[in-house]
Design an enzyme around this catalytic site. Structure first.
Site, PDB file in Angstrom:
ATOM      1  N   GLY A   1      29.917  45.048  44.881  1.00  0.00           N
ATOM      2  CA  GLY A   1      28.659  45.470  44.281  1.00  0.00           C
ATOM      3  C   GLY A   1      28.168  46.811  44.764  1.00  0.00           C
ATOM      4  O   GLY A   1      27.229  47.374  44.191  1.00  0.00           O
TER       5      GLY A   1
ATOM      6  N   SER B   1      37.596  42.688  44.462  1.00  0.00           N
ATOM      7  CA  SER B   1      36.447  43.498  44.892  1.00  0.00           C
ATOM      8  C   SER B   1      36.590  44.944  44.419  1.00  0.00           C
ATOM      9  O   SER B   1      36.395  45.890  45.194  1.00  0.00           O
ATOM     10  CB  SER B   1      36.284  43.453  46.415  1.00  0.00           C
ATOM     11  OG  SER B   1      35.925  42.168  46.848  1.00  0.00           O
TER      12      SER B   1
ATOM     13  N   HIS C   1      47.305  32.366  49.299  1.00  0.00           N
ATOM     14  CA  HIS C   1      45.998  33.001  49.481  1.00  0.00           C
ATOM     15  C   HIS C   1      45.980  33.940  50.684  1.00  0.00           C
ATOM     16  O   HIS C   1      45.421  35.034  50.624  1.00  0.00           O
ATOM     17  CB  HIS C   1      44.918  31.926  49.629  1.00  0.00           C
ATOM     18  CG  HIS C   1      43.566  32.381  49.208  1.00  0.00           C
ATOM     19  ND1 HIS C   1      42.615  31.531  48.701  1.00  0.00           N
ATOM     20  CD2 HIS C   1      42.983  33.602  49.204  1.00  0.00           C
ATOM     21  CE1 HIS C   1      41.517  32.211  48.411  1.00  0.00           C
ATOM     22  NE2 HIS C   1      41.716  33.470  48.701  1.00  0.00           N
TER      23      HIS C   1
ATOM     24  N   GLY D   1      33.617  47.153  45.159  1.00  0.00           N
ATOM     25  CA  GLY D   1      33.111  47.189  46.524  1.00  0.00           C
ATOM     26  C   GLY D   1      32.040  46.154  46.785  1.00  0.00           C
ATOM     27  O   GLY D   1      31.037  46.437  47.449  1.00  0.00           O
TER      28      GLY D   1
ATOM     29  N   TYR E   1      37.550  28.305  46.407  1.00  0.00           N
ATOM     30  CA  TYR E   1      36.271  28.695  45.836  1.00  0.00           C
ATOM     31  C   TYR E   1      35.458  27.459  45.495  1.00  0.00           C
ATOM     32  O   TYR E   1      35.717  26.770  44.515  1.00  0.00           O
ATOM     33  CB  TYR E   1      36.481  29.564  44.602  1.00  0.00           C
ATOM     34  CG  TYR E   1      37.290  30.817  44.850  1.00  0.00           C
ATOM     35  CD1 TYR E   1      37.459  31.330  46.129  1.00  0.00           C
ATOM     36  CD2 TYR E   1      37.902  31.486  43.802  1.00  0.00           C
ATOM     37  CE1 TYR E   1      38.205  32.478  46.356  1.00  0.00           C
ATOM     38  CE2 TYR E   1      38.648  32.645  44.013  1.00  0.00           C
ATOM     39  CZ  TYR E   1      38.791  33.124  45.293  1.00  0.00           C
ATOM     40  OH  TYR E   1      39.540  34.260  45.517  1.00  0.00           O
TER      41      TYR E   1
END
Length: 324
Positions: free
Chosen positions: A208, A203, A124, A206, A56
């Site tokens: 957002g 998420s 990851h 979703g 990130y």
């Protein structure tokens, strides 16, 4: 804030965590001042589980979280991830889960986060060039050395999870899971429950979409991941908007927001589930954390069965990053 146990090795975290990725990449322009204030507000409200990764930024998100937690490290549970190569300019390269690379990345993450231990260290993405037994063994050695406390996997499939867990106990799996992404229910979730491994859905809103303010892909800035997300494009967007109508209806009936209902649905899936909605704004954080007060009955849960989401969950160019 309720505290939940993830796995059988002792890992405990707040029922809702905070995904920090969007503070540094993928979703609009970073705002470090507001992001740090959001992290501080999370701690004040009892949200103690923070998710980051070397990827990130790259690197900048770990540094940001480390800065925010300076003087408050003991209040936090930090989860970060290894698994990629980066060149001297920070350009992401191939997957790399070789044991020597895991050890090197761990030292760099400890330095950026300003801590002497990582609470959770995830692989990851599954690296098909390195046997998962070697990965589990390397993380196990870091745990025995006190530099890491718990072992996690991200986006791993049933066989990988079983093989890793047989080598060194896996405490938690992070993978996408939400009202509009339920693929793990068929094979992966039963394995987690069988082995006693906790679930951390990323998420959970979703990207957002389930917050009711999603826009079409072309309406997002170039720096926003959703501009290339198939589920925000064309007919997929229309179909998914229609499917999410029941979320909005239940939210209106309960005096809640669609995001709160979507998170409440996940929280109701089991006490071994800790979603990590991401945000870089205090206002949104407070909205998300209030989801712990929403109670959904059986009729609500049935109405929230949205069916299959239209479109693949990643652009074609990204699919190689998500093999299980």
């Amino acid at each position: 804030m309720e505290i939940r146990q993830l796995g059988r090795q002792g890992l405990k975290a707040s029922a809702l965590g905070l995904g920090c990725m969007g503070m540094s990449r993928s979703y609009g322009t970073p705002d470090d001042v507001e992001s740090i204030a959001t992290i501080h507000r999370a701690l004040d409200l009892g949200c103690t589980f923070f998710d980051t990764a070397e990827m990130y930024g790259p690197f900048t998100n770990e540094a940001l979280l480390g800065e925010a937690l300076r003087g408050r490290r003991d209040e936090a549970v930090i989860a970060t991830k290894f698994g990629w190569e980066f060149d001297e300019n920070g350009v992401q390269g191939e997957l790399n889960s070789r044991p020597e690379h895991i050890r090197w990345v761990t030292e760099q993450s400890l330095r950026r986060l300003g801590t002497d231990h990582l609470d959770v260290l995830y692989q990851h993405r599954v690296d098909l060039n390195v046997p998962i037994e070697e990965v589990a063994g390397a993380v196990g050695e870091l745990i025995e050395a006190g530099k890491v406390r718990y072992f996690g996997l991200s986006e791993a499939g049933p066989e990988t999870i079983r093989r890793a867990h047989a080598t060194f106990p896996v405490s938690v799996l992070q993978t996408e899971y939400s009202l509009w992404e339920r693929d793990i229910e068929a094979e992966i979730l039963p394995v987690l429950r069988e082995l006693g491994i906790g679930l951390v859905p990323y998420s959970p809103l979703g990207r957002g979409f389930l917050t009711s303010d999603a826009r079409r892909a072309e309406d997002y800035p170039e720096t926003d991941y959703r501009r290339n997300d198939p589920r925000f494009q064309g007919a997929n967007f229309d179909a998914n908007t229609a499917a999410a109508a029941s979320v909005r209806e239940i939210a209106a009936r309960k005096g809640a927001t669609p995001a709160q209902v979507a998170l409440a649905w996940l929280l109701a899936r089991g006490e071994d589930v800790v979603p990590i909605p991401g945000t870089k704004r205090r206002e949104r954080l407070e909205e998300n954390l209030a989801a712990t007060d929403i109670v959904l009955d059986d009729a609500d849960m049935a109405a929230l069965d949205l069916g299959e989401t239209a479109g693949p969950r990643y652009p074609e160019a990204f699919m190689g990053m998500n093999g299980r």
